[in-house]
Scaffold this active site. Structure first.
Site, short mmCIF file in Angstrom:
data_model
loop_
_atom_site.label_atom_id
_atom_site.label_comp_id
_atom_site.label_asym_id
_atom_site.label_seq_id
_atom_site.Cartn_x
_atom_site.Cartn_y
_atom_site.Cartn_z
N LYS A 41 12.88 43.02 92.60
CA LYS A 41 11.83 43.17 91.59
C LYS A 41 12.42 43.68 90.27
CE LYS A 41 8.35 46.12 92.46
NZ LYS A 41 8.18 47.15 91.41
N SER A 42 13.27 44.70 90.34
CA SER A 42 13.83 45.27 89.10
C SER A 42 14.63 44.23 88.34
CB SER A 42 14.75 46.45 89.44
OG SER A 42 14.02 47.51 89.99
N GLY A 113 4.25 49.51 86.71
CA GLY A 113 4.83 50.55 85.87
C GLY A 113 6.09 50.06 85.18
N SER A 186 14.81 58.81 85.93
CA SER A 186 13.97 57.61 85.90
C SER A 186 14.67 56.45 85.22
CB SER A 186 12.66 57.90 85.17
OG SER A 186 12.01 56.68 84.86
N ASP A 338 11.97 54.32 96.10
CA ASP A 338 10.83 53.51 96.57
C ASP A 338 10.77 53.39 98.09
OD1 ASP A 338 10.01 53.09 93.97
OD2 ASP A 338 11.11 51.21 93.76
C1 S3P Z 1 12.24 50.84 88.63
C2 S3P Z 1 12.48 52.19 88.59
C3 S3P Z 1 11.85 53.16 89.51
C4 S3P Z 1 11.17 52.49 90.69
C5 S3P Z 1 10.40 51.26 90.29
C6 S3P Z 1 11.32 50.25 89.60
C7 S3P Z 1 12.92 49.96 87.67
O1 S3P Z 1 10.86 53.88 88.80
O2 S3P Z 1 10.31 53.39 91.35
O3 S3P Z 1 9.80 50.65 91.42
O4 S3P Z 1 12.92 48.73 87.86
O5 S3P Z 1 13.50 50.49 86.71
P1 S3P Z 1 11.21 55.25 88.02
O6 S3P Z 1 12.12 54.94 86.92
O7 S3P Z 1 9.89 55.74 87.51
O8 S3P Z 1 11.78 56.15 89.07
#
Ligand code: S3P
Length: 457
Positions: A41-42, A113, A186, A338
């Protein structure tokens, strides 16, 4: 993969029109054979965003076609990029760094998010305004953590009370480069500042006291940005030179370790299982769960380690194991942030007690994952204590959980990972586990239920 008729018949359709598609996840017997999980996903979000900023055609294979990534694609289209699917490839024609257009209507971020925070970064250094809206879960999540550094770079925000969505952002042109030490571990905050830095004159610096997933750094370099990472006294210092020019790329997205996690735990806790999960991304900033499960006695072997799209990848062979509870080192949290919901399920079936701490960040994910999982596992018959920053779980020693009582269902709180984790708990239960709403699963893992219930056994 061939699916049985029964699996197809029981798979719940992912449709926004059907309110709360509940599902009872029953024990199904051991997992054998091979499977593949959808793309990371990222990396999928980033391949769309960076492709949309490169001049020319970026082609992506293995893209996760989940709702979150589609929200990113729709937003980038509204800001001028052309994004289309051709066969199993996604083709993106970008607008160039600095070339984003002002969207004519609100950008709907759905449940995502990552889309929200990374796009806020991109918009912050463009001379455009945008309104961002999201679902009930996303609208509770803190955006102050990106509003703060992006405001220092010159962007303006008008957010709902408490710094949440819906919000309007007005980008700054030119934006001001900053040096920013992350106050929370984060990757989304880090990436938001780096992406704002892409169209900011000079050098934007992010200092990371605790390393988080580094896909933005790896991929921005791959797209031709001038980005360097220095390690100083245990901290990572990341510098990006602005007014960058991104060159189109071919991206092959590896399988998502966060999606593989559900099948890893399923195979570990269901007696008789011996499963191969192919093509799993094993970036060290994402692989904490595997390390922790091995410490608990889990049998997880890496077969044919290789590189896919600049990321380490392997096929994982996972065999049923007697797990033992441990005290999980909080330092490992960012590399499995996660995966805690499904780790809690593994702990509920282990021998002895598993203690976790330092997990405050779990309270601001798609749901408060500490209280949601404490309530969910308790309803399924596990022994769980919730502390300020973690869970303490007394495992069954391998005996199945009782399961949820008739007429009671796990509350998912619009959180895909709560739904999928409790689906896995259902496999190791006597009466099954009823989940109130499976629709959020489509945000990150379309086809999860069919895959789970249709697997060769
Ligand atoms: C992500 C970072 C993480 C993770 C999210 C995906 C990303 O969040 O929980 O599912 O793709 O950069 P945080 O940066 O808030 O920890």
């Amino acid at each position: 993969m061939a699916l049985s008729k029964a699996a197809l018949a029981t798979a719940t359709p992912f449709s926004a029109e059907i309110p709360l598609p509940a599902h009872r996840f029953m024990p199904l017997g051991p997992f054998n054979g091979r499977l593949r999980v959808p793309g990371d996903k990222s990396i999928s979000h980033r391949s769309i965003m960076f492709g949309a900023l490169a001049v020319g055609e970026t082609r992506v294979t293995g893209l996760l076609e989940g709702e979150d990534v589609m929200a990113t694609a729709q937003a980038m289209r509204k800001m001028g990029a052309t994004i289309e699917q051709r066969g199993d490839e996604w083709c993106i024609h970008g607008v160039g760094v600095g070339g984003l257009l002002e969207p004519e209507s609100a950008l709907d971020m759905g449940n995502s998010g990552t889309s929200t925070r990374l796009l806020m970064g991109l918009i912050a250094s463009h001379a455009i305004s945008a309104r961002l809206v999201g679902d009930a879960s996303l609208s509770k999540r803190p955006m102050g953590r990106v509003i703060e550094p992006l405001s220092r770079m010159g962007a303006n925000f008008d957010a709902a009370e408490g710094g949440t969505l819906p919000l309007t952002i007005r980008g700054a042109q030119p934006a001001v480069p900053i040096s920013y030490r992350l106050p929370v571990a984060s990757a989304q905050v880090k990436s938001a500042v780096l992406l704002a830095g892409l169209n900011t004159p000079g050098i934007t610096t992010v200092i990371e006291p605790v390393p988080t997933r580094d896909h933005s750094e790896r991929m921005l370099k791959g797209f031709g940005a001038e980005l360097e990472v220095e390690q100083v006294g245990g901290e990572r210092i990341i510098r990006i030179r602005g007014e960058a020019e991104l060159k189109p790329q071919r991206v092959e997205v590896p399988g998502d370790p966060s999606s593989a996690a559900f099948f890893i735990v399923a195979a570990l806790i269901v007696p008789g299982s011996d499963l191969i999960i192919e093509n799993v991304g094993l970036n060290p900033t994402r692989a904490g769960l595997i390390e922790v499960l091995r410490q608990m006695g889990g049998s997880i072997d890496e077969l044919s380690r290789r590189e896919v799209g600049g990321e380490p990848v392997a096929d994982l062979r996972v065999r049923h194991s007697i797990l033992t509870g441990i005290e999980v080192d909080p330092a490992v949290a960012p590399s499995m942030i996660d995966e805690f919901p499904v780790l809690f399920v593994a702990a509920a079936l282990a021998q002895g007690t598993t203690r976790t701490s330092g997990l405050d960040e779990l309270r601001v994910k798609e749901s408060d994952r500490l209280s949601a999982m404490a309530a969910a596992l308790t309803l399924a018959g596990a022994r769980v204590e919730e502390t300020d920053d973690g869970l303490v779980i007394h495992g069954t020693g391998g005996d199945p959980l009782p399961g949820t009582p008739k007429g009671a269902a796990i509350a998912t709180h619009l959180d895909h990972r709560i739904a999928m984790s409790m689906a896995i708990a259902g496999l190791a239960s006597r009466e099954g586990v009823e989940v109130d709403d499976t629709s959020p699963i489509a945000t990150s893992f379309p086809g999860f239920i069919s895959l789970l219930e249709g697997l060769e056994r």
